[in-house]
Write a protein that holds these residues in place. Sequence first.
Motif, PDB file in Angstrom:
ATOM      1  N   GLU A  72      -6.633  21.628 -17.109  1.00 23.51           N
ATOM      2  CA  GLU A  72      -7.844  22.387 -16.774  1.00 23.51           C
ATOM      3  C   GLU A  72      -7.524  23.853 -16.470  1.00 23.51           C
ATOM      4  OE1 GLU A  72      -9.430  21.683 -12.612  1.00 23.51           O
ATOM      5  OE2 GLU A  72      -8.025  20.000 -12.707  1.00 23.51           O
ATOM      6  N   LEU A  73      -6.378  24.116 -15.827  1.00 23.87           N
ATOM      7  CA  LEU A  73      -5.998  25.495 -15.512  1.00 23.87           C
ATOM      8  C   LEU A  73      -5.438  26.206 -16.739  1.00 23.87           C
ATOM      9  CD1 LEU A  73      -4.376  25.120 -11.966  1.00 23.87           C
ATOM     10  CD2 LEU A  73      -6.669  25.936 -12.550  1.00 23.87           C
ATOM     11  N   ILE A  74      -4.683  25.491 -17.556  1.00 20.13           N
ATOM     12  CA  ILE A  74      -4.164  26.078 -18.793  1.00 20.13           C
ATOM     13  C   ILE A  74      -5.315  26.545 -19.686  1.00 20.13           C
ATOM     14  CG2 ILE A  74      -2.967  25.531 -20.964  1.00 20.13           C
ATOM     15  CD1 ILE A  74      -1.099  23.733 -19.277  1.00 20.13           C
ATOM     16  N   ASP A  75      -6.337  25.703 -19.783  1.00 20.49           N
ATOM     17  CA  ASP A  75      -7.495  26.039 -20.622  1.00 20.49           C
ATOM     18  C   ASP A  75      -8.347  27.142 -19.983  1.00 20.49           C
ATOM     19  OD1 ASP A  75      -6.680  24.131 -22.413  1.00 20.49           O
ATOM     20  OD2 ASP A  75      -8.089  22.598 -21.741  1.00 20.49           O
ATOM     21  N   LYS A  76      -8.558  27.039 -18.684  1.00 25.00           N
ATOM     22  CA  LYS A  76      -9.420  28.008 -17.987  1.00 25.00           C
ATOM     23  C   LYS A  76      -8.876  29.427 -18.101  1.00 25.00           C
ATOM     24  CE  LYS A  76     -11.389  29.098 -13.433  1.00 25.00           C
ATOM     25  NZ  LYS A  76     -11.496  28.670 -12.013  1.00 25.00           N
ATOM     26  N   GLY A 111       4.527  27.317 -12.573  1.00 24.97           N
ATOM     27  CA  GLY A 111       3.066  27.307 -12.695  1.00 24.97           C
ATOM     28  C   GLY A 111       2.370  28.212 -11.696  1.00 24.97           C
ATOM     29  N   LEU A 112       2.887  28.280 -10.486  1.00 19.30           N
ATOM     30  CA  LEU A 112       2.293  29.147  -9.469  1.00 19.30           C
ATOM     31  C   LEU A 112       2.339  30.614  -9.894  1.00 19.30           C
ATOM     32  CD1 LEU A 112       3.864  27.371  -6.392  1.00 19.30           C
ATOM     33  CD2 LEU A 112       1.403  27.787  -6.628  1.00 19.30           C
ATOM     34  N   LEU A 113       3.479  31.038 -10.454  1.00 19.80           N
ATOM     35  CA  LEU A 113       3.615  32.416 -10.913  1.00 19.80           C
ATOM     36  C   LEU A 113       2.750  32.676 -12.138  1.00 19.80           C
ATOM     37  CD1 LEU A 113       7.487  32.725 -10.532  1.00 19.80           C
ATOM     38  CD2 LEU A 113       5.767  33.778  -9.052  1.00 19.80           C
ATOM     39  N   VAL A 114       2.684  31.690 -13.025  1.00 18.65           N
ATOM     40  CA  VAL A 114       1.851  31.808 -14.222  1.00 18.65           C
ATOM     41  C   VAL A 114       0.382  31.951 -13.827  1.00 18.65           C
ATOM     42  CG1 VAL A 114       1.020  30.571 -16.265  1.00 18.65           C
ATOM     43  CG2 VAL A 114       3.458  30.598 -15.726  1.00 18.65           C
ATOM     44  N   LEU A 115      -0.038  31.140 -12.888  1.00 17.70           N
ATOM     45  CA  LEU A 115      -1.432  31.192 -12.429  1.00 17.70           C
ATOM     46  C   LEU A 115      -1.757  32.553 -11.825  1.00 17.70           C
ATOM     47  CD1 LEU A 115      -3.968  29.417 -12.187  1.00 17.70           C
ATOM     48  CD2 LEU A 115      -3.131  28.657  -9.959  1.00 17.70           C
ATOM     49  N   TYR A 116      -0.846  33.095 -11.035  1.00 25.09           N
ATOM     50  CA  TYR A 116      -1.036  34.426 -10.440  1.00 25.09           C
ATOM     51  C   TYR A 116      -1.144  35.486 -11.531  1.00 25.09           C
ATOM     52  CZ  TYR A 116       0.164  38.630  -7.722  1.00 25.09           C
ATOM     53  OH  TYR A 116       0.171  39.890  -7.144  1.00 25.09           O
ATOM     54  N   ALA A 117      -0.235  35.428 -12.513  1.00 26.90           N
ATOM     55  CA  ALA A 117      -0.268  36.391 -13.617  1.00 26.90           C
ATOM     56  C   ALA A 117      -1.558  36.275 -14.411  1.00 26.90           C
ATOM     57  CB  ALA A 117       0.933  36.166 -14.542  1.00 26.90           C
ATOM     58  N   GLU A 129      -3.121  18.116  -8.070  1.00 22.19           N
ATOM     59  CA  GLU A 129      -2.125  17.104  -8.400  1.00 22.19           C
ATOM     60  C   GLU A 129      -1.711  17.305  -9.848  1.00 22.19           C
ATOM     61  OE1 GLU A 129      -1.739  12.264  -9.095  1.00 22.19           O
ATOM     62  OE2 GLU A 129      -3.549  13.096  -8.176  1.00 22.19           O
ATOM     63  N   THR A 130      -0.407  17.394 -10.109  1.00 23.57           N
ATOM     64  CA  THR A 130       0.070  17.564 -11.476  1.00 23.57           C
ATOM     65  C   THR A 130       1.187  16.575 -11.768  1.00 23.57           C
ATOM     66  OG1 THR A 130       1.778  19.220 -10.970  1.00 23.57           O
ATOM     67  CG2 THR A 130      -0.440  20.032 -11.333  1.00 23.57           C
ATOM     68  N   ILE A 131       1.245  16.154 -13.027  1.00 27.46           N
ATOM     69  CA  ILE A 131       2.286  15.238 -13.480  1.00 27.46           C
ATOM     70  C   ILE A 131       3.381  16.049 -14.167  1.00 27.46           C
ATOM     71  CG2 ILE A 131       2.797  13.181 -14.853  1.00 27.46           C
ATOM     72  CD1 ILE A 131       0.762  12.731 -12.589  1.00 27.46           C
ATOM     73  N   ALA A 132       4.618  15.817 -13.790  1.00 28.39           N
ATOM     74  CA  ALA A 132       5.734  16.565 -14.368  1.00 28.39           C
ATOM     75  C   ALA A 132       5.883  16.280 -15.855  1.00 28.39           C
ATOM     76  CB  ALA A 132       7.027  16.222 -13.639  1.00 28.39           C
ATOM     77  N   SER A 133       6.304  17.276 -16.589  1.00 28.56           N
ATOM     78  CA  SER A 133       6.523  17.158 -18.028  1.00 28.56           C
ATOM     79  C   SER A 133       7.693  16.222 -18.317  1.00 28.56           C
ATOM     80  CB  SER A 133       6.826  18.531 -18.614  1.00 28.56           C
ATOM     81  OG  SER A 133       8.032  19.039 -18.043  1.00 28.56           O
TER      82      SER A 133
END
Length: 290
Positions: free
Chosen positions: A22-26, A127-133, A262-266
């Motif tokens: 959902e965050l990747i798409d958003k 992911g936290l840094l990616v989300l911030y960027a 909640e996220t599932i590890a790759s």
Amino acid sequence: LKGKMNMKIAVSAESTLDLPRELIDKYHISVIPFEVTLGDRTDFDGNITPQDIYDFVEKHNILPKTSAINAFTYGEHFSKLRKDHDGVIHICLGSQISSSYGNAKFAASELDNVHVIDSASLSSGIGLLVLYAAKLAEEGKLTAAEIAEKVQARVPFVQTSFVVNTIEYLYKGGRCSALARLGAHLFRIKPQIVLKEGRLIPGKKYMGRNSAVIHEYCQDILEEFPNPDLSVAFVTHTSASPEMVEEARESLKSKGFKEIYETIASATITSHCGAKTLGILYINDAGQVK
């Protein structure tokens, strides 16, 4: 000429970022996958699932192989993004963990306005840094270089740690000794793994029921890293039980986090830690970097 008020910046990362779809798409995050090899089968992370990893290890008693992304593949990826964007921010799996950062950096040096950042982290720590960027990029007010500078400033504050339910995968991967493995089996030890200065190091050792271990681990982390940016945190795991996830979620909620995902590890991350591994991840820089 385009002004700074409408900069179109692409944000990119490898499949090890462990963000929910959902965050990747958003935020229109571009994800480039690692490859995972299970015997004679090689496929992209995502096509190979964590369950595939568990099944392979149980059957063959060896770990899968994961492959760093090469410079050529990064170059194609970045070139494609640059066609439609003023600049690119790419946030890499930590350079102490994988050679991908060096490969991405080399590919970026051949292109204009592509900025590669060493996350010094893994999983949803990236992911936290990616989300911030991505949130900065969405505002359209900053150049790629300015966003990269802001992201880089937060790298040292990313709190990345996990509790590992079994050390079998660590042992098979050469990350713990036979003696440590024996002791863990005898005493049912569940070790904490902490990322410090980009390196995976052992932390506290826990014993007991899984949900009790998670409660103690969360309290320890929140006490050790007591100044979180409360806007977002992640509970990232590999097939942890609902009780373990809920225990972690409640600990973060009681601290005051506004968004808890909640996220599932790759598959790539799972292949190094095994089932029922769980971590809470956040950026511990409240009042320091914004």
